[in-house]
Write an enzyme that holds these catalytic residues in place. Structure first.
Site, mmCIF file in Angstrom:
data_model
loop_
_atom_site.group_PDB
_atom_site.id
_atom_site.type_symbol
_atom_site.label_atom_id
_atom_site.label_comp_id
_atom_site.label_asym_id
_atom_site.label_seq_id
_atom_site.Cartn_x
_atom_site.Cartn_y
_atom_site.Cartn_z
ATOM 1 N N TYR A 27 -5.941 -3.815 20.723
ATOM 2 C CA TYR A 27 -6.837 -3.101 21.616
ATOM 3 C C TYR A 27 -8.107 -3.920 21.780
ATOM 4 O O TYR A 27 -8.535 -4.596 20.842
ATOM 5 C CB TYR A 27 -7.217 -1.739 21.019
ATOM 6 C CG TYR A 27 -6.087 -0.748 20.957
ATOM 7 C CD1 TYR A 27 -5.958 0.232 21.931
ATOM 8 C CD2 TYR A 27 -5.170 -0.777 19.916
ATOM 9 C CE1 TYR A 27 -4.926 1.169 21.863
ATOM 10 C CE2 TYR A 27 -4.145 0.141 19.848
ATOM 11 C CZ TYR A 27 -4.026 1.111 20.823
ATOM 12 O OH TYR A 27 -3.011 2.027 20.754
ATOM 13 N N TYR A 28 -8.710 -3.803 22.940
ATOM 14 C CA TYR A 28 -9.942 -4.546 23.209
ATOM 15 C C TYR A 28 -11.136 -3.611 23.158
ATOM 16 O O TYR A 28 -11.178 -2.607 23.854
ATOM 17 C CB TYR A 28 -9.846 -5.275 24.548
ATOM 18 C CG TYR A 28 -8.894 -6.433 24.432
ATOM 19 C CD1 TYR A 28 -9.343 -7.665 23.982
ATOM 20 C CD2 TYR A 28 -7.537 -6.275 24.683
ATOM 21 C CE1 TYR A 28 -8.466 -8.720 23.803
ATOM 22 C CE2 TYR A 28 -6.649 -7.316 24.510
ATOM 23 C CZ TYR A 28 -7.132 -8.547 24.069
ATOM 24 O OH TYR A 28 -6.247 -9.584 23.879
ATOM 25 N N ILE A 29 -12.085 -3.982 22.323
ATOM 26 C CA ILE A 29 -13.344 -3.255 22.219
ATOM 27 C C ILE A 29 -14.304 -3.774 23.280
ATOM 28 O O ILE A 29 -15.067 -3.027 23.877
ATOM 29 C CB ILE A 29 -13.938 -3.425 20.808
ATOM 30 C CG1 ILE A 29 -13.013 -2.764 19.786
ATOM 31 C CG2 ILE A 29 -15.347 -2.857 20.719
ATOM 32 C CD1 ILE A 29 -13.347 -3.076 18.346
#
Length: 153
Positions: A27-29
């Site tokens: 997942y990309y923050i």
């Protein structure tokens, strides 16, 4: 420093099931700078990546499953999900073959990591590798997360 080249898969002329693999979800923050969380089998990491294509800074730290789950709740975009197979190549190199799932099912890429940029540029891929997309930003995982599989290959 991460030094790697990335290719599309032309064909996989052998059975992947005999090689070690990892189930990966990431997942990309943040996309600028690139900050992601990744689960690889039962291992969890927080990674910050610098700018660049073949060579770029990468900072990776292990995190707990609980930290991963807490950070995951802060991510707005769907994850990148893939199975990564580790296939040995000549000269002690490894082809990391990623078979993507979810919104980008059908995409297969191959990454090879190197100790130096000179080795990366001198690398001659096997015949079963496809197009070199190392310099094509559309095939970075951040771009795949945001826009999906590029329309033109």
């Amino acid at each position: 420093m991460e030094i790697e080249r990335k290719f599309l898969a032309k064909e996989i002329p052998f059975c992947l099931s005999k090689y070690p693999s990892a189930m990966i979800s990431q997942y990309y923050i943040s996309f600028s700078p690139t900050i992601r969380i990744r689960q690889s089998n039962k291992d969890y990491f927080l990674t910050v990546k610098g700018k660049g294509h073949i060579a770029r800074e990468e900072f990776e730290i292990p995190i707990s499953e609980e930290e991963y789950q807490l950070l995951q709740k802060k991510c707005d975009m769907p994850p990148i999900i893939k199975t990564r197979y580790f296939v040995p190549l000549e000269n002690h190199l490894t082809a990391e073959i990623d078979i993507y799932k979810g919104d980008i099912t059908g995409l297969i890429t191959i990454e090879v990591e190197f100790d130096t940029q000179e080795l990366a540029h001198a690398f001659v891929p096997p015949n079963w590798f496809g197009k070199d997309v190392s310099l094509d930003h559309r095939y970075k995982n951040t771009s795949l997360c945001l826009y999906g599989i590029p329309k033109t290959i």
